[in-house]
Motif scaffolding. Structure first.
Motif, PDB file in Angstrom:
ATOM      1  N   ARG A   6     -48.091  11.743  55.377  1.00  0.00           N
ATOM      2  CA  ARG A   6     -48.452  12.723  54.353  1.00  0.00           C
ATOM      3  C   ARG A   6     -48.635  12.025  53.016  1.00  0.00           C
ATOM      4  NH1 ARG A   6     -43.507  16.156  54.511  1.00  0.00           N
ATOM      5  NH2 ARG A   6     -44.294  16.922  52.543  1.00  0.00           N
ATOM      6  N   SER A   7     -49.528  12.560  52.197  1.00  0.00           N
ATOM      7  CA  SER A   7     -49.717  11.991  50.870  1.00  0.00           C
ATOM      8  C   SER A   7     -48.518  12.335  49.991  1.00  0.00           C
ATOM      9  CB  SER A   7     -50.991  12.538  50.229  1.00  0.00           C
ATOM     10  OG  SER A   7     -50.796  13.883  49.823  1.00  0.00           O
ATOM     11  N   ALA A   8     -48.267  11.492  48.997  1.00  0.00           N
ATOM     12  CA  ALA A   8     -47.156  11.741  48.072  1.00  0.00           C
ATOM     13  C   ALA A   8     -47.345  13.083  47.371  1.00  0.00           C
ATOM     14  CB  ALA A   8     -47.065  10.606  47.059  1.00  0.00           C
ATOM     15  N   ARG A   9     -48.542  13.380  46.935  1.00  0.00           N
ATOM     16  CA  ARG A   9     -48.779  14.635  46.200  1.00  0.00           C
ATOM     17  C   ARG A   9     -48.480  15.874  47.041  1.00  0.00           C
ATOM     18  NH1 ARG A   9     -54.320  13.215  43.072  1.00  0.00           N
ATOM     19  NH2 ARG A   9     -53.458  11.573  41.772  1.00  0.00           N
ATOM     20  N   SER A  10     -48.693  15.767  48.347  1.00  0.00           N
ATOM     21  CA  SER A  10     -48.429  16.930  49.202  1.00  0.00           C
ATOM     22  C   SER A  10     -46.936  17.233  49.312  1.00  0.00           C
ATOM     23  CB  SER A  10     -49.026  16.725  50.596  1.00  0.00           C
ATOM     24  OG  SER A  10     -48.268  15.780  51.337  1.00  0.00           O
ATOM     25  N   LYS A  11     -46.096  16.274  48.933  1.00  0.00           N
ATOM     26  CA  LYS A  11     -44.650  16.454  48.990  1.00  0.00           C
ATOM     27  C   LYS A  11     -44.084  17.048  47.700  1.00  0.00           C
ATOM     28  CE  LYS A  11     -43.828  12.394  51.936  1.00  0.00           C
ATOM     29  NZ  LYS A  11     -43.043  11.136  51.981  1.00  0.00           N
ATOM     30  N   LEU A  12     -44.898  17.170  46.657  1.00  0.00           N
ATOM     31  CA  LEU A  12     -44.454  17.732  45.382  1.00  0.00           C
ATOM     32  C   LEU A  12     -44.523  19.247  45.477  1.00  0.00           C
ATOM     33  CD1 LEU A  12     -46.397  15.384  42.925  1.00  0.00           C
ATOM     34  CD2 LEU A  12     -44.089  15.098  43.848  1.00  0.00           C
ATOM     35  N   LEU A  13     -43.365  19.885  45.390  1.00  0.00           N
ATOM     36  CA  LEU A  13     -43.295  21.330  45.600  1.00  0.00           C
ATOM     37  C   LEU A  13     -42.746  22.072  44.392  1.00  0.00           C
ATOM     38  CD1 LEU A  13     -41.709  21.465  49.195  1.00  0.00           C
ATOM     39  CD2 LEU A  13     -44.143  21.331  48.569  1.00  0.00           C
ATOM     40  N   SER A  14     -43.174  23.316  44.267  1.00  0.00           N
ATOM     41  CA  SER A  14     -42.574  24.220  43.290  1.00  0.00           C
ATOM     42  C   SER A  14     -41.218  24.645  43.848  1.00  0.00           C
ATOM     43  CB  SER A  14     -43.456  25.454  43.105  1.00  0.00           C
ATOM     44  OG  SER A  14     -43.472  26.211  44.316  1.00  0.00           O
ATOM     45  N   ARG A  15     -40.410  25.269  43.020  1.00  0.00           N
ATOM     46  CA  ARG A  15     -39.115  25.768  43.502  1.00  0.00           C
ATOM     47  C   ARG A  15     -39.307  26.734  44.664  1.00  0.00           C
ATOM     48  NH1 ARG A  15     -34.444  25.980  39.594  1.00  0.00           N
ATOM     49  NH2 ARG A  15     -35.031  24.546  37.969  1.00  0.00           N
ATOM     50  N   GLU A  88     -43.957  11.695  41.818  1.00  0.00           N
ATOM     51  CA  GLU A  88     -44.936  11.201  42.796  1.00  0.00           C
ATOM     52  C   GLU A  88     -44.509   9.872  43.397  1.00  0.00           C
ATOM     53  OE1 GLU A  88     -49.705  10.246  43.131  1.00  0.00           O
ATOM     54  OE2 GLU A  88     -49.034  11.627  41.566  1.00  0.00           O
ATOM     55  N   VAL A  89     -43.906   9.007  42.597  1.00  0.00           N
ATOM     56  CA  VAL A  89     -43.415   7.724  43.114  1.00  0.00           C
ATOM     57  C   VAL A  89     -42.309   7.970  44.142  1.00  0.00           C
ATOM     58  CG1 VAL A  89     -42.169   5.603  42.505  1.00  0.00           C
ATOM     59  CG2 VAL A  89     -44.103   6.357  41.116  1.00  0.00           C
ATOM     60  N   ILE A  90     -41.388   8.871  43.829  1.00  0.00           N
ATOM     61  CA  ILE A  90     -40.307   9.219  44.766  1.00  0.00           C
ATOM     62  C   ILE A  90     -40.899   9.809  46.050  1.00  0.00           C
ATOM     63  CG2 ILE A  90     -38.348  10.788  45.150  1.00  0.00           C
ATOM     64  CD1 ILE A  90     -37.685   8.396  43.360  1.00  0.00           C
ATOM     65  N   ALA A  91     -41.881  10.690  45.887  1.00  0.00           N
ATOM     66  CA  ALA A  91     -42.512  11.338  47.047  1.00  0.00           C
ATOM     67  C   ALA A  91     -43.230  10.340  47.949  1.00  0.00           C
ATOM     68  CB  ALA A  91     -43.489  12.420  46.570  1.00  0.00           C
ATOM     69  N   ALA A  92     -43.645   9.207  47.391  1.00  0.00           N
ATOM     70  CA  ALA A  92     -44.357   8.207  48.191  1.00  0.00           C
ATOM     71  C   ALA A  92     -43.444   7.492  49.184  1.00  0.00           C
ATOM     72  CB  ALA A  92     -45.024   7.183  47.270  1.00  0.00           C
ATOM     73  N   GLU A  94     -41.222   6.985  52.327  1.00  0.00           N
ATOM     74  CA  GLU A  94     -41.241   7.582  53.662  1.00  0.00           C
ATOM     75  C   GLU A  94     -40.018   8.458  53.935  1.00  0.00           C
ATOM     76  OE1 GLU A  94     -41.421   6.167  58.336  1.00  0.00           O
ATOM     77  OE2 GLU A  94     -41.749   4.710  56.768  1.00  0.00           O
ATOM     78  N   CYS A  95     -38.875   8.087  53.385  1.00  0.00           N
ATOM     79  CA  CYS A  95     -37.632   8.815  53.656  1.00  0.00           C
ATOM     80  C   CYS A  95     -37.553  10.167  52.952  1.00  0.00           C
ATOM     81  CB  CYS A  95     -36.415   7.972  53.271  1.00  0.00           C
ATOM     82  SG  CYS A  95     -36.333   7.550  51.518  1.00  0.00           S
ATOM     83  N   VAL A  96     -38.448  10.431  52.018  1.00  0.00           N
ATOM     84  CA  VAL A  96     -38.423  11.664  51.226  1.00  0.00           C
ATOM     85  C   VAL A  96     -39.391  12.682  51.813  1.00  0.00           C
ATOM     86  CG1 VAL A  96     -38.867  12.660  48.941  1.00  0.00           C
ATOM     87  CG2 VAL A  96     -37.752  10.421  49.141  1.00  0.00           C
ATOM     88  N   ASP A  97     -38.875  13.905  52.035  1.00  0.00           N
ATOM     89  CA  ASP A  97     -39.729  14.970  52.566  1.00  0.00           C
ATOM     90  C   ASP A  97     -40.341  15.833  51.470  1.00  0.00           C
ATOM     91  OD1 ASP A  97     -39.433  14.876  55.605  1.00  0.00           O
ATOM     92  OD2 ASP A  97     -37.362  14.721  54.903  1.00  0.00           O
TER      93      ASP A  97
END
Length: 164
Positions: A6-15, A88-92, A94-97
């Motif tokens: 998954r792309s990093a941006r796709s892992k950035l979520l609203s509350r 976004e860096v954190i989301a990149a 692999e261990c972060v959902d």
């Protein structure tokens, strides 16, 4: 067809989206792990901590302090990087959902909303100081202190860079 990462941006979520995602994960029998931090200048200590946190369950949600929240905690001149980029860096990794940015001084409201099964925090925090500990334990979750990697504090790194 095999799906790629998954792309990093796709892992950035609203509350709201994070709440829906964690609810779905728990309904599927997955264990949700929560951790938080400023993550201003990602370093090896952050990476190892997040990897260890992820091993505590099936899904890892990381809450990142907003710029204003970091400034209130760390003072003028911080953060170095804006929240969206830090997230976004954190989301990149692999261990972060999932990654959520929060504006409050503490992640307590977010912890109450997401109701993680595991709350992971750095071992430099005493158990009784960990925000959300009582809440997570009240619904049967557990709190895990992750060992700190020696010599990997962001504040020290920033000072070293500024000194040249």
């Amino acid at each position: 067809m095999t799906r790629g990462p998954r792309s990093a941006r796709s892992k950035l979520l609203s509350r709201r989206a994070a709440r829906a995602a964690t609810t779905r994960a728990r309904r599927a029998g997955e264990t949700v792990v929560f951790t938080n931090g400023c993550f201003d200048l990602l370093h090896v200590g952050h990476v190892r901590s997040l990897e260890r946190a992820r091993r505590q369950g099936d899904r890892l949600v990381v809450a990142v302090n907003s710029d204003a929240s970091v400034r209130r905690q760390k003072g003028r001149g911080r953060p170095i990087l804006p929240a969206r980029r830090r997230a976004e860096v954190i989301a990149a990794l692999e261990c972060v959902d999932w990654v959520v940015v929060f504006a409050e001084d503490t992640p307590l409201a977010l912890i109450r909303s997401l109701r993680p099964d595991v709350l992971a925090k750095g071992g430099d925090w005493r158990l009784e100081e960990i925000v959300g500990r009582a809440e997570v334990q009240s619904w049967g979750g557990r709190v895990v202190r992750i060992p700190v990697v020696a010599g990997s504090r962001t504040t020290a790194l920033v000072e070293r860079i500024r000194r040249g």
